[in-house]
Design an enzyme around this catalytic site. Sequence first.
Site, PDB file in Angstrom:
ATOM      1  N   TRP A 156      -3.667-147.752 -59.017  1.00 29.83           N
ATOM      2  CA  TRP A 156      -3.927-148.913 -59.887  1.00 29.83           C
ATOM      3  C   TRP A 156      -3.191-150.144 -59.388  1.00 29.83           C
ATOM      4  O   TRP A 156      -2.650-150.910 -60.191  1.00 29.83           O
ATOM      5  CB  TRP A 156      -3.502-148.647 -61.348  1.00 29.83           C
ATOM      6  CG  TRP A 156      -3.975-147.379 -61.931  1.00 29.83           C
ATOM      7  CD1 TRP A 156      -3.195-146.362 -62.393  1.00 29.83           C
ATOM      8  CD2 TRP A 156      -5.342-146.980 -62.160  1.00 29.83           C
ATOM      9  NE1 TRP A 156      -3.980-145.349 -62.884  1.00 29.83           N
ATOM     10  CE2 TRP A 156      -5.299-145.706 -62.751  1.00 29.83           C
ATOM     11  CE3 TRP A 156      -6.577-147.576 -61.910  1.00 29.83           C
ATOM     12  CZ2 TRP A 156      -6.447-145.000 -63.089  1.00 29.83           C
ATOM     13  CZ3 TRP A 156      -7.722-146.883 -62.252  1.00 29.83           C
ATOM     14  CH2 TRP A 156      -7.644-145.612 -62.834  1.00 29.83           C
ATOM     15  N   ILE A 157      -3.142-150.339 -58.079  1.00 28.16           N
ATOM     16  CA  ILE A 157      -2.345-151.443 -57.549  1.00 28.16           C
ATOM     17  C   ILE A 157      -3.180-152.724 -57.463  1.00 28.16           C
ATOM     18  O   ILE A 157      -4.140-152.812 -56.692  1.00 28.16           O
ATOM     19  CB  ILE A 157      -1.741-151.074 -56.168  1.00 28.16           C
ATOM     20  CG1 ILE A 157      -0.981-149.734 -56.270  1.00 28.16           C
ATOM     21  CG2 ILE A 157      -0.839-152.193 -55.661  1.00 28.16           C
ATOM     22  CD1 ILE A 157       0.059-149.649 -57.381  1.00 28.16           C
ATOM     23  N   THR A 158      -2.768-153.697 -58.261  1.00 27.15           N
ATOM     24  CA  THR A 158      -3.450-154.993 -58.273  1.00 27.15           C
ATOM     25  C   THR A 158      -3.237-155.682 -56.923  1.00 27.15           C
ATOM     26  O   THR A 158      -2.106-155.762 -56.441  1.00 27.15           O
ATOM     27  CB  THR A 158      -2.894-155.867 -59.424  1.00 27.15           C
ATOM     28  OG1 THR A 158      -3.121-155.181 -60.651  1.00 27.15           O
ATOM     29  CG2 THR A 158      -3.561-157.231 -59.471  1.00 27.15           C
ATOM     30  N   GLY A 339     -27.369-160.754 -80.235  1.00 28.20           N
ATOM     31  CA  GLY A 339     -27.902-160.060 -79.059  1.00 28.20           C
ATOM     32  C   GLY A 339     -27.565-160.756 -77.749  1.00 28.20           C
ATOM     33  O   GLY A 339     -27.337-160.109 -76.722  1.00 28.20           O
ATOM     34  N   GLU A 362       0.414-153.052 -67.238  1.00 28.07           N
ATOM     35  CA  GLU A 362       1.801-153.532 -67.405  1.00 28.07           C
ATOM     36  C   GLU A 362       2.449-152.897 -68.634  1.00 28.07           C
ATOM     37  O   GLU A 362       3.214-153.542 -69.367  1.00 28.07           O
ATOM     38  CB  GLU A 362       1.858-155.058 -67.423  1.00 28.07           C
ATOM     39  CG  GLU A 362       1.327-155.599 -66.109  1.00 28.07           C
ATOM     40  CD  GLU A 362       2.117-156.720 -65.487  1.00 28.07           C
ATOM     41  OE1 GLU A 362       3.187-157.076 -66.000  1.00 28.07           O
ATOM     42  OE2 GLU A 362       1.647-157.238 -64.461  1.00 28.07           O
TER      43      GLU A 362
HETATM   44  N1  CAA Z   1      15.739-153.911 -68.582  1.00 21.64           N
HETATM   45  C1  CAA Z   1      16.792-153.367 -67.944  1.00 21.64           C
HETATM   46  N2  CAA Z   1      17.035-152.030 -67.909  1.00 21.64           N
HETATM   47  C2  CAA Z   1      16.189-151.251 -68.584  1.00 21.64           C
HETATM   48  C3  CAA Z   1      15.073-151.753 -69.287  1.00 21.64           C
HETATM   49  C4  CAA Z   1      14.854-153.147 -69.273  1.00 21.64           C
HETATM   50  N3  CAA Z   1      13.833-153.716 -69.913  1.00 21.64           N
HETATM   51  N4  CAA Z   1      14.410-150.737 -69.848  1.00 21.64           N
HETATM   52  C5  CAA Z   1      15.078-149.609 -69.527  1.00 21.64           C
HETATM   53  N5  CAA Z   1      16.154-149.935 -68.752  1.00 21.64           N
HETATM   54  C6  CAA Z   1      17.165-149.024 -68.198  1.00 21.64           C
HETATM   55  C7  CAA Z   1      17.839-148.235 -69.310  1.00 21.64           C
HETATM   56  O1  CAA Z   1      18.918-148.946 -69.878  1.00 21.64           O
HETATM   57  C8  CAA Z   1      18.285-146.977 -68.582  1.00 21.64           C
HETATM   58  O2  CAA Z   1      19.470-147.256 -67.877  1.00 21.64           O
HETATM   59  P1  CAA Z   1      20.814-146.327 -68.087  1.00 21.64           P
HETATM   60  O3  CAA Z   1      20.367-144.948 -67.716  1.00 21.64           O
HETATM   61  O4  CAA Z   1      21.799-146.910 -67.145  1.00 21.64           O
HETATM   62  O5  CAA Z   1      21.152-146.448 -69.512  1.00 21.64           O
HETATM   63  C9  CAA Z   1      17.187-146.773 -67.546  1.00 21.64           C
HETATM   64  O6  CAA Z   1      16.530-148.041 -67.389  1.00 21.64           O
HETATM   65  C10 CAA Z   1      16.175-145.744 -67.992  1.00 21.64           C
HETATM   66  O7  CAA Z   1      15.661-146.191 -69.223  1.00 21.64           O
HETATM   67  P2  CAA Z   1      14.945-145.250 -70.269  1.00 21.64           P
HETATM   68  O8  CAA Z   1      15.753-143.984 -70.428  1.00 21.64           O
HETATM   69  O9  CAA Z   1      14.640-146.040 -71.480  1.00 21.64           O
HETATM   70  O10 CAA Z   1      13.615-144.880 -69.475  1.00 21.64           O
HETATM   71  P3  CAA Z   1      12.328-144.103 -69.933  1.00 21.64           P
HETATM   72  O11 CAA Z   1      11.938-143.200 -68.835  1.00 21.64           O
HETATM   73  O12 CAA Z   1      12.522-143.503 -71.288  1.00 21.64           O
HETATM   74  O13 CAA Z   1      11.200-145.236 -69.963  1.00 21.64           O
HETATM   75  C11 CAA Z   1       9.756-146.913 -70.845  1.00 21.64           C
HETATM   76  C12 CAA Z   1      11.171-146.300 -70.804  1.00 21.64           C
HETATM   77  C13 CAA Z   1       9.886-148.176 -71.677  1.00 21.64           C
HETATM   78  C14 CAA Z   1       8.765-145.961 -71.481  1.00 21.64           C
HETATM   79  C15 CAA Z   1       9.312-147.283 -69.408  1.00 21.64           C
HETATM   80  O14 CAA Z   1       9.109-146.123 -68.655  1.00 21.64           O
HETATM   81  C16 CAA Z   1       8.069-148.123 -69.326  1.00 21.64           C
HETATM   82  O15 CAA Z   1       8.146-149.342 -69.476  1.00 21.64           O
HETATM   83  N6  CAA Z   1       6.885-147.517 -69.043  1.00 21.64           N
HETATM   84  C17 CAA Z   1       5.672-148.260 -68.774  1.00 21.64           C
HETATM   85  C18 CAA Z   1       5.523-148.541 -67.307  1.00 21.64           C
HETATM   86  C19 CAA Z   1       4.650-149.739 -67.032  1.00 21.64           C
HETATM   87  O16 CAA Z   1       4.724-150.756 -67.712  1.00 21.64           O
HETATM   88  N7  CAA Z   1       3.858-149.652 -65.983  1.00 21.64           N
HETATM   89  C20 CAA Z   1       3.059-150.772 -65.591  1.00 21.64           C
HETATM   90  C21 CAA Z   1       2.629-150.610 -64.183  1.00 21.64           C
HETATM   91  S1  CAA Z   1       2.634-152.108 -63.295  1.00 21.64           S
HETATM   92  C22 CAA Z   1       1.195-152.876 -63.643  1.00 21.64           C
HETATM   93  O17 CAA Z   1       0.428-152.507 -64.492  1.00 21.64           O
HETATM   94  C23 CAA Z   1       1.052-154.111 -62.843  1.00 21.64           C
HETATM   95  C24 CAA Z   1      -0.334-154.447 -62.467  1.00 21.64           C
HETATM   96  O18 CAA Z   1      -0.698-154.317 -61.312  1.00 21.64           O
HETATM   97  C25 CAA Z   1      -1.242-155.091 -63.459  1.00 21.64           C
END
Ligand code: CAA
Length: 379
Positions: A156-158, A339, A362
């Site tokens: 899914w890489i834009t 329509g 995202e």
């Molecule tokens: N800023 C800084 N650090 C952060 C953070 C943030 N917003 N969110 C989490 N972290 C840190 C946490 O503090 C933690 O650090 P420590 O271990 O030191 O405490 C570490 O990251 C791990 O965090 P979590 O334990 O909360 O991680 P998780 O595995 O439970 O995931 C989640 C959290 C919010 C579900 C995350 O996985 C997530 O955002 N998932 C969605 C992924 C996503 O958005 N993918 C999009 C793909 S890109 C795309 O679509 C682009 C395109 O081409 C259009």
Amino acid sequence: MDLRFSEEETLIRDMAREFARNELKPNAGTWDEESRFPEDKIRSMAELGLMGVNVPESLGGAEAGPVALSLAVTEIAKGCASCAVTLSVTNMVCEVITAFGTEAQKLRYCPKITSGEYVAGAFSLSEAGAGSDPGGMKTTAVRKGDRFILNGEKMWITSGAYAGVHVVWARTGGKGAKGISCFLVEAGTPGMKPGKKENKMGLRASNTCPVLFEDCEVGEDALLGVENEGFKVAMMALDGGRIGIASQALGIGLAAQEAAVAYAKERQQFGQAIANFEAIQWMLADSETDLSAARQLTYRAAWLKGRHRPFSQEASMAKTFSTEAAWRVCDNAVQVHGGYGYVKEYEVERHYRDIRATRIYEGTNQIQRVVIARNLLCK
Ligand code: CAA
């Protein structure tokens, strides 16, 4: 929050608006139909300074801040939603290099992105089995002296087939989020190649494809940020990227609403314009209210980011609300067209398909709600 835009923000908004109106809107239907990536227009956006709106001038950016970027993405989305996602992701890539790169990395890549020498940048995080849960990724980067060997497949890489540089996440340590590092990999690096273009429902003029890594060797100098701390780099970049998607959705919604209002005034039924009927007026009124609320949430998140204040929760709220509001707006716009809204001659049919992806990428809106709830409950 000060809702007056600065002179620079206004200039960028107006320039993007004019470009979208003249160069994108008249062609967006054809590009969608032909699933064509409009490379020349994307490069023109770089020439206008839109590929590094929140990037320092010393790196070729406009240094105009996140509100200006949000305004630019919205205006471009009004003309072509596919161009807007290309723009938003490329800006995110340029910003993440600016934020975490060494001086050498910044100087090597950012000017190429901001100038349009690289038509786009790619954010290569997701995999077939690691979408909402990037911590579960399988792509590896194994250290061999002062080199890393990457193996795996991103999905899914834009702009995957067009980007000059990819920000690539790979496992360098143990399981979970703590064993992930981030690398800058140039297009054409041996062992890296884009896969087959996805045949999508909407945003058909943006390029989306898998990217394969097979014994792809990069130097230590390709490491972006600290080894094994790449997960946080992704999370921080996505916080900003989500404002971009909120802005894109807002632009799609605004375009759909503009088309619906124009059609309602023109379409005659029962001897008068359908805009005279309360049933139509209420749909348009609901849409306008949704768009206004989406705008406020989106600008607020961008405004906080620009002031270096915490904005993760606000970005997720903006992304969730704006994408869902704009989806309702697009649905109303199709309904107002009747329509005619269901056929390709009318642009609202495209808006209805384009808006759908914004609730998925995202971070799905379910993941945004996880972020919001965690912020709320774990403070
Ligand atoms: N800023 C800084 N650090 C952060 C953070 C943030 N917003 N969110 C989490 N972290 C840190 C946490 O503090 C933690 O650090 P420590 O271990 O030191 O405490 C570490 O990251 C791990 O965090 P979590 O334990 O909360 O991680 P998780 O595995 O439970 O995931 C989640 C959290 C919010 C579900 C995350 O996985 C997530 O955002 N998932 C969605 C992924 C996503 O958005 N993918 C999009 C793909 S890109 C795309 O679509 C682009 C395109 O081409 C259009």
